[in-house]
Design a protein around this motif. Structure first.
Motif, mmCIF file in Angstrom:
data_model
loop_
_atom_site.group_PDB
_atom_site.id
_atom_site.type_symbol
_atom_site.label_atom_id
_atom_site.label_comp_id
_atom_site.label_asym_id
_atom_site.label_seq_id
_atom_site.Cartn_x
_atom_site.Cartn_y
_atom_site.Cartn_z
ATOM 1 N N GLY A 132 0.817 -1.204 0.000
ATOM 2 C CA GLY A 132 0.000 0.000 0.000
ATOM 3 C C GLY A 132 0.850 1.252 0.000
ATOM 4 O O GLY A 132 2.063 1.199 0.248
ATOM 5 N N ILE A 133 0.211 2.366 -0.284
ATOM 6 C CA ILE A 133 0.872 3.667 -0.337
ATOM 7 C C ILE A 133 0.546 4.446 0.936
ATOM 8 O O ILE A 133 -0.629 4.595 1.307
ATOM 9 C CB ILE A 133 0.403 4.476 -1.559
ATOM 10 N N LYS A 147 5.507 9.716 3.317
ATOM 11 C CA LYS A 147 4.286 9.892 2.532
ATOM 12 C C LYS A 147 4.554 9.653 1.046
ATOM 13 O O LYS A 147 5.542 10.135 0.494
ATOM 14 C CB LYS A 147 3.713 11.297 2.733
ATOM 15 N N GLY A 148 3.671 8.915 0.431
ATOM 16 C CA GLY A 148 3.811 8.615 -0.981
ATOM 17 C C GLY A 148 4.621 7.379 -1.271
ATOM 18 O O GLY A 148 4.662 6.907 -2.411
ATOM 19 N N ARG A 163 1.184 -14.639 12.507
ATOM 20 C CA ARG A 163 2.497 -14.023 12.297
ATOM 21 C C ARG A 163 2.367 -12.915 11.260
ATOM 22 O O ARG A 163 1.508 -12.970 10.384
ATOM 23 C CB ARG A 163 3.530 -15.061 11.848
ATOM 24 N N VAL A 164 3.259 -11.923 11.361
ATOM 25 C CA VAL A 164 3.227 -10.751 10.489
ATOM 26 C C VAL A 164 4.641 -10.435 10.003
ATOM 27 O O VAL A 164 5.611 -10.573 10.756
ATOM 28 C CB VAL A 164 2.658 -9.521 11.230
ATOM 29 N N GLY A 165 4.758 -10.040 8.754
ATOM 30 C CA GLY A 165 6.025 -9.561 8.218
ATOM 31 C C GLY A 165 5.810 -8.222 7.529
ATOM 32 O O GLY A 165 4.675 -7.817 7.275
ATOM 33 N N TYR A 166 6.916 -7.530 7.213
ATOM 34 C CA TYR A 166 6.809 -6.230 6.560
ATOM 35 C C TYR A 166 8.057 -5.987 5.729
ATOM 36 O O TYR A 166 9.125 -6.568 5.980
ATOM 37 C CB TYR A 166 6.602 -5.101 7.577
ATOM 38 N N SER A 167 7.923 -5.134 4.736
ATOM 39 C CA SER A 167 8.973 -4.967 3.737
ATOM 40 C C SER A 167 10.259 -4.360 4.279
ATOM 41 O O SER A 167 11.320 -4.507 3.668
ATOM 42 C CB SER A 167 8.447 -4.112 2.586
ATOM 43 N N LYS A 179 9.968 2.400 -5.138
ATOM 44 C CA LYS A 179 10.449 1.369 -6.045
ATOM 45 C C LYS A 179 10.009 -0.036 -5.643
ATOM 46 O O LYS A 179 10.228 -0.986 -6.396
ATOM 47 C CB LYS A 179 11.976 1.414 -6.126
ATOM 48 N N LEU A 180 9.437 -0.195 -4.474
ATOM 49 C CA LEU A 180 8.998 -1.517 -4.040
ATOM 50 C C LEU A 180 7.916 -2.038 -4.974
ATOM 51 O O LEU A 180 6.949 -1.346 -5.274
ATOM 52 C CB LEU A 180 8.456 -1.451 -2.610
#
Length: 211
Positions: A132-133, A147-148, A163-167, A179-180
């Motif tokens: 998401g942005i 932001k953005g 369980r949770v992960g994030y970039s 760029k992701l």
């Protein structure tokens, strides 16, 4: 994540040949910029799923909120309300919804938060990957710079033992990158703290082409 003095206020074709069939499937996935993730909706803060259109269930969903397990006083929470409509079952990059995350030094203490809009969702079994942005943050300069930017999340729905992960798992914090790739995140490595919430994943029924 840097801190500020703001208290976190989150609520946080049908082709005729086999070769053409295979190519069509690859093009469908490529357009969405995703790979299928490997492999409910209810209480504990989960938001209701979006209504299905034309009598069909939605194609995929990730909903719920929970606090991450910590041995320190930190209060780290994620909230998701992401949906892929039945009409868009071949386009994970058409997903809609919202996300929020917050990181405080202690419950009600200092920290930062961000929220934004979902722009991609893929689920497989009980695993979800979404991106998401960021559209809104706490007011300090470090957070405002995000932001953005695009961030990614992953969830393994294990029935209140999620369980949770994030970039930004390997970088220490989100950096506002644009760029992701969509639907890209780290594996779900964090544990949800027992009794703080729950996540629910609705599996995507992959729309394989037929000959």
């Amino acid at each position: 994540m840097t801190t500020d003095r703001t208290r976190a206020g989150t609520r946080v074709r049908r082709p005729g040949r086999a070769l053409a069939v295979a190519a069509a499937l690859l093009l469908t996935a490529g357009a969405a910029g995703v790979a299928v993730a490997a492999g409910g909706d209810g209480a504990d803060g989960a938001r209701p799923a979006a209504p299905a259109s034309a009598g069909k269930r939605e194609a995929a969903a990730l909903t719920g909120t929970a606090k991450m397990f910590r041995k320190t006083t930190e209060d780290v929470r994620f909230t998701f309300d992401a949906h892929l409509a039945a009409a868009d079952d071949k386009r994970p990059d058409k997903a809609t919804g919202t996300f929020e995350f917050v990181h405080l030094d202690k419950p009600g203490g200092e920290g930062g938060w961000a929220k934004g809009r979902i722009d991609c969702l893929v689920t497989g079994g009980k695993v979800a990957t979404a991106t998401g942005i960021i559209t809104e943050t706490s007011p300090d300069a470090r957070m405002r710079s995000l932001k953005g930017g695009r961030v990614g999340f992953s969830v393994h729905d294990q029935g209140k033992h999620d369980r949770v992960g994030y970039s930004w798992a390997a970088t220490g914090g989100p950096d506002g990158t644009k760029k992701l790739s969509k639907c890209n995140s780290a594996a779900p490595f964090e544990k949800v703290e027992k009794g703080t919430g729950d996540f629910h994943v609705l599996p995507w029924k992959v729309p394989y082409p037929t000959a």
